[in-house]
Design a protein around this motif. Structure first.
Motif, PDB file in Angstrom:
ATOM      1  N   PRO A   1      46.508  22.780  -1.681  1.00  0.00           N
ATOM      2  CA  PRO A   1      46.025  21.423  -1.418  1.00  0.00           C
ATOM      3  C   PRO A   1      46.713  20.735  -0.233  1.00  0.00           C
ATOM      4  O   PRO A   1      46.049  20.085   0.585  1.00  0.00           O
ATOM      5  CB  PRO A   1      46.318  20.686  -2.732  1.00  0.00           C
ATOM      6  CG  PRO A   1      46.280  21.763  -3.768  1.00  0.00           C
ATOM      7  CD  PRO A   1      46.875  22.972  -3.098  1.00  0.00           C
TER       8      PRO A   1
ATOM      9  N   ASN B   1      37.083  19.344  -0.640  1.00  0.00           N
ATOM     10  CA  ASN B   1      37.139  17.903  -0.869  1.00  0.00           C
ATOM     11  C   ASN B   1      38.306  17.261  -0.124  1.00  0.00           C
ATOM     12  O   ASN B   1      38.148  16.242   0.556  1.00  0.00           O
ATOM     13  CB  ASN B   1      37.253  17.612  -2.365  1.00  0.00           C
ATOM     14  CG  ASN B   1      35.995  17.966  -3.131  1.00  0.00           C
ATOM     15  OD1 ASN B   1      34.912  18.096  -2.545  1.00  0.00           O
ATOM     16  ND2 ASN B   1      36.111  18.141  -4.436  1.00  0.00           N
TER      17      ASN B   1
ATOM     18  N   GLN C   1      36.354  24.469  -3.856  1.00  0.00           N
ATOM     19  CA  GLN C   1      35.815  23.117  -3.911  1.00  0.00           C
ATOM     20  C   GLN C   1      36.886  22.060  -3.711  1.00  0.00           C
ATOM     21  O   GLN C   1      36.689  21.077  -2.991  1.00  0.00           O
ATOM     22  CB  GLN C   1      35.095  22.874  -5.242  1.00  0.00           C
ATOM     23  CG  GLN C   1      34.269  21.589  -5.258  1.00  0.00           C
ATOM     24  CD  GLN C   1      33.226  21.566  -4.153  1.00  0.00           C
ATOM     25  OE1 GLN C   1      32.387  22.460  -4.063  1.00  0.00           O
ATOM     26  NE2 GLN C   1      33.265  20.548  -3.302  1.00  0.00           N
ATOM     27  N   ASN C   2      38.047  22.246  -4.335  1.00  0.00           N
ATOM     28  CA  ASN C   2      39.134  21.283  -4.164  1.00  0.00           C
ATOM     29  C   ASN C   2      39.619  21.265  -2.719  1.00  0.00           C
ATOM     30  O   ASN C   2      39.902  20.204  -2.158  1.00  0.00           O
ATOM     31  CB  ASN C   2      40.292  21.626  -5.100  1.00  0.00           C
ATOM     32  CG  ASN C   2      41.350  20.543  -5.131  1.00  0.00           C
ATOM     33  OD1 ASN C   2      41.043  19.360  -5.287  1.00  0.00           O
ATOM     34  ND2 ASN C   2      42.605  20.935  -4.988  1.00  0.00           N
TER      35      ASN C   2
END
Length: 202
Positions: A95, A122, A118-119
């Motif tokens: 992340p 985003n 997906q994270n």
């Protein structure tokens, strides 16, 4: 694609065939983008090259490397390269890196595995929009400064000055819209950072 390249992938180990079907379409578009010299092929550490590509968020480039090295008669250890790339992706797909890549304006090539993709998208998207909004505002302000300088120039013709005044009026509106976009993107980025801190991701 050369005949030797096709024979290698389609007659090689079955585990290589399915991933290569997707790679084939991508490599056709990227042909010639990545190549190694004969000397580089001869000394290549295929695992380390895979780690390097993965850690930089690059797509699988085994086909490009194979084609380059085949010309020199040097084999490519595709399995080792891909194992290294998977290892490199483990560090890339974090992340915090998604945030840094977005803020740097670097694109995301969809390389992270499904549980992380997906994270990553985003976080990267929010960060990318913030830096893009800032760059857009800076560009509009530079353009406005240039037009104002031209308008003040005594050598500028009267008809050109009339055009510049109209353009500057539109520029004011566009800059105000860009400032709003920067504020909104900054708000979203601040919320993201706060959430990531709470999760121990930043």
């Amino acid at each position: 694609m050369t005949a030797p390249l096709a024979r290698f992938f389609f007659t090689g180990p079955s585990l290589l065939r399915a991933p290569f079907l997707a790679l084939l379409a991508a490599s056709a578009l990227l042909a010639g983008c990545e190549s190694l010299s004969p000397a580089e092929c001869a000394t290549a550490d295929w695992r380390q090259l895979g780690v390097q590509d993965g850690s930089r968020g690059r797509t699988d480039r085994a086909a490009d490397y194979y084609e380059s090295c085949a010309k020199a008669g040097i084999p490519v250890n595709v399995a080792v390269y891909r194992a290294g790339r998977v290892q490199g992706l483990q560090s890339y797909c974090q992340p915090a890196n998604a945030l840094n890549e977005g803020l740097a304006g670097n694109s995301y090539e969809g390389v992270c595995p499904a549980p992380l993709d997906q994270n990553f998208r985003n976080i990267h998207g929010i960060a990318w929009r913030e830096q893009d909004a800032r760059k857009t505002l800076e560009r509009l302000q530079r353009e406005q400064d240039q037009m104002q300088a031209e308008l003040r120039d005594s050598k500028t013709a009267d008809d050109r000055k009339r055009t510049l005044r109209e353009l500057l009026s539109r520029s004011d509106r566009r800059i105000e819209e860009a400032r709003y976009a920067v504020r909104d993107a900054g708000y979203q980025l601040d919320r993201l950072r706060s959430d990531m801190r709470q999760r121990g991701q930043y």
